[in-house]
Design a protein around this motif. Structure first.
Motif, PDB file in Angstrom:
ATOM      1  N   HIS A 109       0.824  -1.209   0.000  1.00 40.24           N
ATOM      2  CA  HIS A 109       0.000   0.000   0.000  1.00 40.24           C
ATOM      3  C   HIS A 109       0.858   1.259   0.000  1.00 40.24           C
ATOM      4  O   HIS A 109       1.816   1.386   0.773  1.00 40.24           O
ATOM      5  N   GLY A 110       0.464   2.215  -0.848  1.00 41.00           N
ATOM      6  CA  GLY A 110       1.180   3.473  -0.919  1.00 41.00           C
ATOM      7  C   GLY A 110       1.122   4.268   0.369  1.00 41.00           C
ATOM      8  O   GLY A 110       2.076   4.961   0.733  1.00 41.00           O
ATOM      9  N   GLU A 111      -0.009   4.205   1.084  1.00 41.38           N
ATOM     10  CA  GLU A 111      -0.127   4.943   2.338  1.00 41.38           C
ATOM     11  C   GLU A 111       0.993   4.565   3.300  1.00 41.38           C
ATOM     12  O   GLU A 111       1.558   5.413   3.983  1.00 41.38           O
ATOM     13  N   ASN A 112       1.290   3.281   3.386  1.00 42.16           N
ATOM     14  CA  ASN A 112       2.338   2.820   4.289  1.00 42.16           C
ATOM     15  C   ASN A 112       3.731   3.077   3.716  1.00 42.16           C
ATOM     16  O   ASN A 112       4.667   3.359   4.458  1.00 42.16           O
ATOM     17  N   ARG A 113       3.870   2.942   2.395  1.00 38.71           N
ATOM     18  CA  ARG A 113       5.185   3.104   1.769  1.00 38.71           C
ATOM     19  C   ARG A 113       5.676   4.539   1.843  1.00 38.71           C
ATOM     20  O   ARG A 113       6.833   4.808   2.192  1.00 38.71           O
TER      21      ARG A 113
END
Length: 510
Positions: free
Chosen positions: A338-342
């Motif tokens: 997930h981009g949010e976490n990355r």
């Protein structure tokens, strides 16, 4: 001719099962064959599923590609490796394939589970290498961890919201609502609940990625609270287009969906918060899939402990509520892309509270009792992780059996494992009472962990006999231990038993 009919991807798939000794990318290098009769059905299913989904995905993009796909399953490590050959490498403008690969990973876990294989980690490789090896500039190493004891700020990002499609500028919610529950509208209330708990119990200043205003957004005429983070941050930080307008040259219809994904962690980085907690509901084409899950980014494995602690807290708090004793909660945080976490440089996890595609989960999501319990679990899991404590369920420990002279009292310790929310109650009820005696239970309230967890047991004057008791601990959130049995012998004053007790007490005092 119709362009989509021409844009068919040719996908060749192969499946292998790896040696238990293999790990990560080496799973592909050390795969060895097993009895084909055992996994033939699994192989056919996974081969068909990966191939079909990739074909549809590329076809939707109007691309003609010939892509090979290999699948390796390591059941001992609960890992599946899917390796895409040349022809499929989603880059920055496609959010590194997040909108396709993450749902695909969920489907593969489900299909493997149906075949009797428990798969936690579905890792995607591209020509034998992970995504971050192809795009190291956008997968930087996370910043050096800050001491958790100094945490002061959090960002709570609650779901999606309206976005505009291009070029029509038609407004639509980002998530489907197969059973009538709209995640984009529901999740902010969960964010409100979590914000209050983080402020009250963890002592954090909490920022929100979406507006909670009921005023109308001028461009869409929808309430601000229903708009995605992208538009809220555009209004809040108009000069910081790099936060909310990360793909200005994209011509894709759903460009602003991808910008919204980036806007949330970009804002967290801008604020410099210590932790980012993203709240969502999950979805699946299979209505039987349900329960709570947490995701961390595989390039930030240090976030796994946070995700695991949150799941532990959610399980304890949800299961304490009547009617939710068996609500499914995954045991471990799942690594994913997930981009949010990355993009978030701080510890970041995604909490999928339940499935909006499952009828039982939808009923839970609409229940204020479930909402409060699940968010108490998220806050507790975060707080224990931040304090360096291991999350463990509240459980009673043995209580010593005592002899008490008639007409006297004794205090006994009530020990327990876990981290209850104070005040707690020590609730004692009678299980054995001699005929003619009055044996009444009692409740003792312990206001803080600094106060000894003790209760007083008494014997009436001229009472000689044995009483049975059981005691359980109940915390302020309704979490309760199983009852612990113990006994009290009321003995005559001056009896050998009492004399022995006195000698033992004197010996302990020395």
């Amino acid at each position: 001719m119709n362009g989509l009919k021409l844009a068919v991807a040719v996908v060749a798939c192969g499946l292998a099962f790896s040696s238990p000794a293999s790990d990560g990318v080496s799973d592909l290098q050390t795969a060895e064959a097993v009895d084909p009769g055992i996994y033939a059905e699994v192989a056919a299913l996974l081969q068909r599923e990966v191939g079909a989904q990739l074909t549809r995905h590329l076809q939707d993009q109007g691309r003609l590609r010939q892509v090979t796909v290999s699948v390796v399953v390591n059941p001992h490590k609960r890992r599946m490796i899917v390796d895409f050959g040349p022809g499929y490498l989603p880059g920055n403008d496609q959010n590194y394939g997040e909108l396709f690969l993450i749902p695909l990973a969920g489907d593969l876990r489900r299909y493997a589970d149906q075949a009797g294989l428990e798969i936690l980690d579905v890792q995607f490789l591209f020509q034998g290498r992970p995504m971050e090896a192809h795009f190291p500039e956008d997968h930087p190493a996370p910043r050096a961890p800050k001491s958790r004891s100094t945490h002061t700020q959090a960002l709570v990002s609650a779901s999606h919201g309206y976005i505009a499609l291009h070029p029509s500028r038609a407004w639509k919610f980002q998530r489907p609502a197969p059973l009538g529950l709209q995640e984009d509208v529901l999740s902010p209330a969960y964010g409100d609940e979590l914000q209050g708990l983080l402020e009250q119990r963890s002592g954090l200043a909490v920022h929100r990625a979406r507006s909670r205003s009921t005023d109308l957004h001028p461009e869409s005429s929808h309430p601000w609270e229903q708009m995605s983070s992208r538009y809220h941050l555009k209004a809040l930080l108009p000069e910081r287009a790099d936060i909310w307008n990360a793909l200005p040259n994209s011509t894709e219809s759903n460009r602003e969906v991808k910008e919204d994904i980036r806007a949330r962690p970009n804002y967290a980085n801008h604020l410099g918060v210590d932790v980012m907690l993203s709240l969502h509901t999950n979805g699946s084409d299979a209505s039987s899939v349900r329960g709570a899950e947490v995701y961390h980014h595989r390039a930030k494995p240090e976030d796994k402990a946070l995700g695991d602690s949150i799941l532990c807290g959610m399980k304890e708090l949800i299961h304490a509520q009547p009617g939710y004793e068996s609500f499914p909660v995954r045991a471990e945080s799942v690594p994913d892309g997930h981009g949010e976490n990355r993009i978030g440089r701080m510890p970041s996890v995604i909490v999928e509270t339940a499935y909006h595609s499952n009828p039982e989960d939808v009923a839970a999501l609409l229940d204020p009792v479930f909402r409060t319990a699940s968010m108490k679990g998220v806050e507790k899991g975060y707080r224990l992780w931040a304090q360096g404590k291991t999350c463990e369920p509240l459980a009673g420990q043995s209580i010593v059996d005592v002899d008490i002279p008639s007409g006297e009292s004794r205090e006994v310790d009530v020990a327990f494992a876990g981290h209850p929310q104070f005040p707690i109650s020590l609730v004692t009820s009678n299980t054995l009472c001699p005929p003619g005696w009055g044996c009444n239970g009692r409740t003792v309230v312990i206001d803080s962990p600094d106060q000894p967890s003790r209760m007083k047991l008494s014997c009436g004057r001229n009472s000689v006999g044995t009483l049975g008791w059981e005691t359980h601990v109940v915390d302020a959130d309704g979490v309760k231990t199983q009852p612990v049995p113990h006994t009290v012998r009321c003995v005559a004053v001056g009896s050998p038993d009492v004399s022995a007790l006195a000698r033992n007490v004197a010996g302990l005092a020395q």
